[in-house]
Design a protein around this motif. Structure first.
Motif, PDB file in Angstrom:
ATOM      1  N   LEU A  99       0.835  -1.197   0.000  1.00  0.00           N
ATOM      2  CA  LEU A  99       0.000   0.000   0.000  1.00  0.00           C
ATOM      3  C   LEU A  99       0.874   1.252   0.000  1.00  0.00           C
ATOM      4  O   LEU A  99       1.882   1.313   0.706  1.00  0.00           O
ATOM      5  N   PRO A 100       0.491   2.267  -0.764  1.00  0.00           N
ATOM      6  CA  PRO A 100       1.293   3.493  -0.827  1.00  0.00           C
ATOM      7  C   PRO A 100       1.019   4.399   0.374  1.00  0.00           C
ATOM      8  O   PRO A 100       0.179   4.102   1.227  1.00  0.00           O
ATOM      9  N   LEU A 101       1.719   5.512   0.418  1.00  0.00           N
ATOM     10  CA  LEU A 101       1.465   6.524   1.442  1.00  0.00           C
ATOM     11  C   LEU A 101       0.069   7.085   1.240  1.00  0.00           C
ATOM     12  O   LEU A 101      -0.234   7.652   0.188  1.00  0.00           O
ATOM     13  N   LEU A 102      -0.791   6.927   2.232  1.00  0.00           N
ATOM     14  CA  LEU A 102      -2.213   7.214   2.051  1.00  0.00           C
ATOM     15  C   LEU A 102      -2.538   8.702   2.005  1.00  0.00           C
ATOM     16  O   LEU A 102      -3.628   9.082   1.574  1.00  0.00           O
ATOM     17  N   THR A 103      -1.619   9.541   2.419  1.00  0.00           N
ATOM     18  CA  THR A 103      -1.858  10.989   2.384  1.00  0.00           C
ATOM     19  C   THR A 103      -2.236  11.454   0.981  1.00  0.00           C
ATOM     20  O   THR A 103      -3.101  12.310   0.810  1.00  0.00           O
ATOM     21  N   HIS A 104      -1.595  10.865  -0.033  1.00  0.00           N
ATOM     22  CA  HIS A 104      -1.877  11.272  -1.408  1.00  0.00           C
ATOM     23  C   HIS A 104      -3.285  10.884  -1.840  1.00  0.00           C
ATOM     24  O   HIS A 104      -3.866  11.535  -2.714  1.00  0.00           O
ATOM     25  N   LEU A 105      -3.843   9.827  -1.258  1.00  0.00           N
ATOM     26  CA  LEU A 105      -5.245   9.497  -1.498  1.00  0.00           C
ATOM     27  C   LEU A 105      -6.157  10.489  -0.799  1.00  0.00           C
ATOM     28  O   LEU A 105      -7.180  10.914  -1.340  1.00  0.00           O
ATOM     29  N   HIS A 106      -5.793  10.854   0.427  1.00  0.00           N
ATOM     30  CA  HIS A 106      -6.645  11.732   1.229  1.00  0.00           C
ATOM     31  C   HIS A 106      -6.895  13.066   0.536  1.00  0.00           C
ATOM     32  O   HIS A 106      -8.004  13.606   0.588  1.00  0.00           O
ATOM     33  N   VAL A 107      -5.872  13.597  -0.128  1.00  0.00           N
ATOM     34  CA  VAL A 107      -6.047  14.906  -0.769  1.00  0.00           C
ATOM     35  C   VAL A 107      -6.909  14.810  -2.033  1.00  0.00           C
ATOM     36  O   VAL A 107      -7.309  15.833  -2.582  1.00  0.00           O
ATOM     37  N   ARG A 108      -7.203  13.608  -2.457  1.00  0.00           N
ATOM     38  CA  ARG A 108      -8.166  13.386  -3.543  1.00  0.00           C
ATOM     39  C   ARG A 108      -9.496  12.904  -2.966  1.00  0.00           C
ATOM     40  O   ARG A 108     -10.275  12.252  -3.661  1.00  0.00           O
ATOM     41  N   ASP A 109      -9.745  13.236  -1.715  1.00  0.00           N
ATOM     42  CA  ASP A 109     -11.032  12.981  -1.065  1.00  0.00           C
ATOM     43  C   ASP A 109     -11.343  11.488  -0.966  1.00  0.00           C
ATOM     44  O   ASP A 109     -12.500  11.069  -1.074  1.00  0.00           O
ATOM     45  N   THR A 110     -10.301  10.681  -0.759  1.00  0.00           N
ATOM     46  CA  THR A 110     -10.440   9.228  -0.755  1.00  0.00           C
ATOM     47  C   THR A 110      -9.745   8.625   0.457  1.00  0.00           C
ATOM     48  O   THR A 110      -8.598   8.957   0.748  1.00  0.00           O
ATOM     49  N   THR A 111     -10.440   7.734   1.147  1.00  0.00           N
ATOM     50  CA  THR A 111      -9.898   7.020   2.301  1.00  0.00           C
ATOM     51  C   THR A 111      -9.716   5.555   1.943  1.00  0.00           C
ATOM     52  O   THR A 111     -10.510   4.989   1.191  1.00  0.00           O
ATOM     53  N   LEU A 112      -8.666   4.936   2.453  1.00  0.00           N
ATOM     54  CA  LEU A 112      -8.470   3.499   2.307  1.00  0.00           C
ATOM     55  C   LEU A 112      -8.408   2.874   3.682  1.00  0.00           C
ATOM     56  O   LEU A 112      -7.728   3.379   4.582  1.00  0.00           O
ATOM     57  N   ALA A 113      -9.117   1.770   3.853  1.00  0.00           N
ATOM     58  CA  ALA A 113      -9.121   1.050   5.127  1.00  0.00           C
ATOM     59  C   ALA A 113      -9.170  -0.446   4.879  1.00  0.00           C
ATOM     60  O   ALA A 113      -9.574  -0.901   3.803  1.00  0.00           O
ATOM     61  N   GLU A 178      -3.680  -7.212  -7.637  1.00  0.00           N
ATOM     62  CA  GLU A 178      -2.237  -7.083  -7.852  1.00  0.00           C
ATOM     63  C   GLU A 178      -1.861  -5.797  -8.578  1.00  0.00           C
ATOM     64  O   GLU A 178      -0.723  -5.349  -8.515  1.00  0.00           O
ATOM     65  N   LEU A 179      -2.815  -5.209  -9.295  1.00  0.00           N
ATOM     66  CA  LEU A 179      -2.540  -3.984 -10.049  1.00  0.00           C
ATOM     67  C   LEU A 179      -2.599  -2.734  -9.190  1.00  0.00           C
ATOM     68  O   LEU A 179      -2.283  -1.643  -9.652  1.00  0.00           O
ATOM     69  N   LEU A 180      -3.013  -2.869  -7.912  1.00  0.00           N
ATOM     70  CA  LEU A 180      -3.363  -1.700  -7.107  1.00  0.00           C
ATOM     71  C   LEU A 180      -2.273  -1.302  -6.116  1.00  0.00           C
ATOM     72  O   LEU A 180      -2.533  -1.028  -4.958  1.00  0.00           O
ATOM     73  N   GLY A 181      -1.040  -1.223  -6.557  1.00  0.00           N
ATOM     74  CA  GLY A 181       0.038  -0.913  -5.640  1.00  0.00           C
ATOM     75  C   GLY A 181       0.463   0.544  -5.611  1.00  0.00           C
ATOM     76  O   GLY A 181       1.406   0.881  -4.899  1.00  0.00           O
ATOM     77  N   THR A 182      -0.198   1.410  -6.389  1.00  0.00           N
ATOM     78  CA  THR A 182       0.203   2.821  -6.416  1.00  0.00           C
ATOM     79  C   THR A 182      -1.001   3.724  -6.156  1.00  0.00           C
ATOM     80  O   THR A 182      -2.154   3.311  -6.298  1.00  0.00           O
ATOM     81  N   ILE A 183      -0.733   4.962  -5.810  1.00  0.00           N
ATOM     82  CA  ILE A 183      -1.783   5.962  -5.630  1.00  0.00           C
ATOM     83  C   ILE A 183      -2.622   6.082  -6.905  1.00  0.00           C
ATOM     84  O   ILE A 183      -3.847   6.129  -6.862  1.00  0.00           O
ATOM     85  N   TRP A 184      -1.954   6.122  -8.063  1.00  0.00           N
ATOM     86  CA  TRP A 184      -2.654   6.336  -9.331  1.00  0.00           C
ATOM     87  C   TRP A 184      -3.593   5.161  -9.634  1.00  0.00           C
ATOM     88  O   TRP A 184      -4.720   5.361 -10.058  1.00  0.00           O
ATOM     89  N   ALA A 185      -3.114   3.940  -9.445  1.00  0.00           N
ATOM     90  CA  ALA A 185      -3.947   2.772  -9.731  1.00  0.00           C
ATOM     91  C   ALA A 185      -5.143   2.695  -8.794  1.00  0.00           C
ATOM     92  O   ALA A 185      -6.244   2.313  -9.202  1.00  0.00           O
ATOM     93  N   LEU A 186      -4.959   3.072  -7.533  1.00  0.00           N
ATOM     94  CA  LEU A 186      -6.069   3.062  -6.584  1.00  0.00           C
ATOM     95  C   LEU A 186      -7.109   4.120  -6.945  1.00  0.00           C
ATOM     96  O   LEU A 186      -8.309   3.867  -6.918  1.00  0.00           O
ATOM     97  N   LEU A 187      -6.654   5.305  -7.312  1.00  0.00           N
ATOM     98  CA  LEU A 187      -7.594   6.349  -7.724  1.00  0.00           C
ATOM     99  C   LEU A 187      -8.320   5.969  -9.009  1.00  0.00           C
ATOM    100  O   LEU A 187      -9.490   6.307  -9.198  1.00  0.00           O
ATOM    101  N   ASP A 188      -7.643   5.233  -9.886  1.00  0.00           N
ATOM    102  CA  ASP A 188      -8.248   4.853 -11.163  1.00  0.00           C
ATOM    103  C   ASP A 188      -9.515   4.021 -10.990  1.00  0.00           C
ATOM    104  O   ASP A 188     -10.375   4.024 -11.878  1.00  0.00           O
TER     105      ASP A 188
END
Length: 230
Positions: A99-113, A178-188
């Motif tokens: 999992l990437p640094l979640l701060t970058h998700l947070h600023v795109r209004d997205t939480t991961l848990a 397996e494709l979801l290891g980066t901020i960009w892939a998770l946001l996608d």
């Protein structure tokens, strides 16, 4: 190179190396554009109302699904295979390690848990052992896994909220994880995507200029980390 090293790729002169790689890179870029089109279709998928009268346990005590959003509009929820009294899944542990640094998700209004059926005491102990920072909740005592169709499997599910209303938007497992290891892939895989103007998104979705939201993670403001809906 020794003869016993014949499992190595073919060695060619520099000009041939560049030629072959340029041909391949052109194919790779076409594949990337196809993936962009697939993401655009995902952002247009219908969503369903998700009735969520569940009570989970986390670091702050009891929490409903709405609290797992932490005030943001999108939630990526990973069902981590960890049954009561059993060992945590090694595959899910590798997912959490990536999992990437979640701060970058947070600023795109997205939480991961993360969420698992194991009691929270077992989750907290394993989370500490692994050194993970992602919020992780126990669904012990609920039928969340069964009623959401996950069972004892793993899954990444995307939820969206409009006020107190929660909607389920998308889910994937197995190779899709397996494709979801980066901020960009998770946001996608979220309804809003990366929220950049180059994306093919339905009208009205939040968008900014490409890369304009990128910061060194210690340079985001506290308001940015809370998400735009706060």
């Amino acid at each position: 190179m020794n003869s016993h090293d014949n499992f190595y790729p073919e060695i060619v002169p520099h000009s041939e190396f560049i030629h072959q790689h340029d041909i391949f890179l052109e194919k790779e870029k076409k594949f990337t554009k196809q993936y962009d089109k697939l993401n655009a279709q995902r952002r247009r998928l219908p969503i369903e109302y998700f009735d969520a009268p569940y009570s989970f346990e986390g670091p702050q005590g009891k929490a409903g699904l709405l609290e797992l959003f932490e005030g943001r509009r999108q939630l990526l929820l990973y069902n981590f295979m960890f049954e009561p009294g059993a060992d945590a899944c090694v595959g899910c542990s590798m997912v959490a390690d990536n999992l990437p640094l979640l701060t970058h998700l947070h600023v795109r209004d997205t939480t991961l848990a993360l969420i698992s059926p194991a009691p929270y005491t077992e989750i907290a102990s394993y989370r500490k052992r692994m050194g993970w920072n992602a919020p992780w909740y126990s669904s012990s005592g609920t039928n969340f896994n069964e009623e959401s169709g996950v069972g004892k499997d793993h899954r990444m599910t995307v939820f969206l909220r409009d006020g107190d209303q929660i909607y389920r938007c998308y889910y994937t497992n197995n190779r899709g994880i397996e494709l979801l290891g980066t901020i960009w892939a998770l946001l996608d895989i979220t309804p809003f995507g990366r929220q950049e103007e180059w994306e093919d998104s339905p009208a009205g979705r939040p968008q900014t200029a490409a890369f304009s939201w990128w910061r060194k993670h210690d340079e985001y403001t506290e308001q940015e980390k809370k998400g735009n809906s706060n």
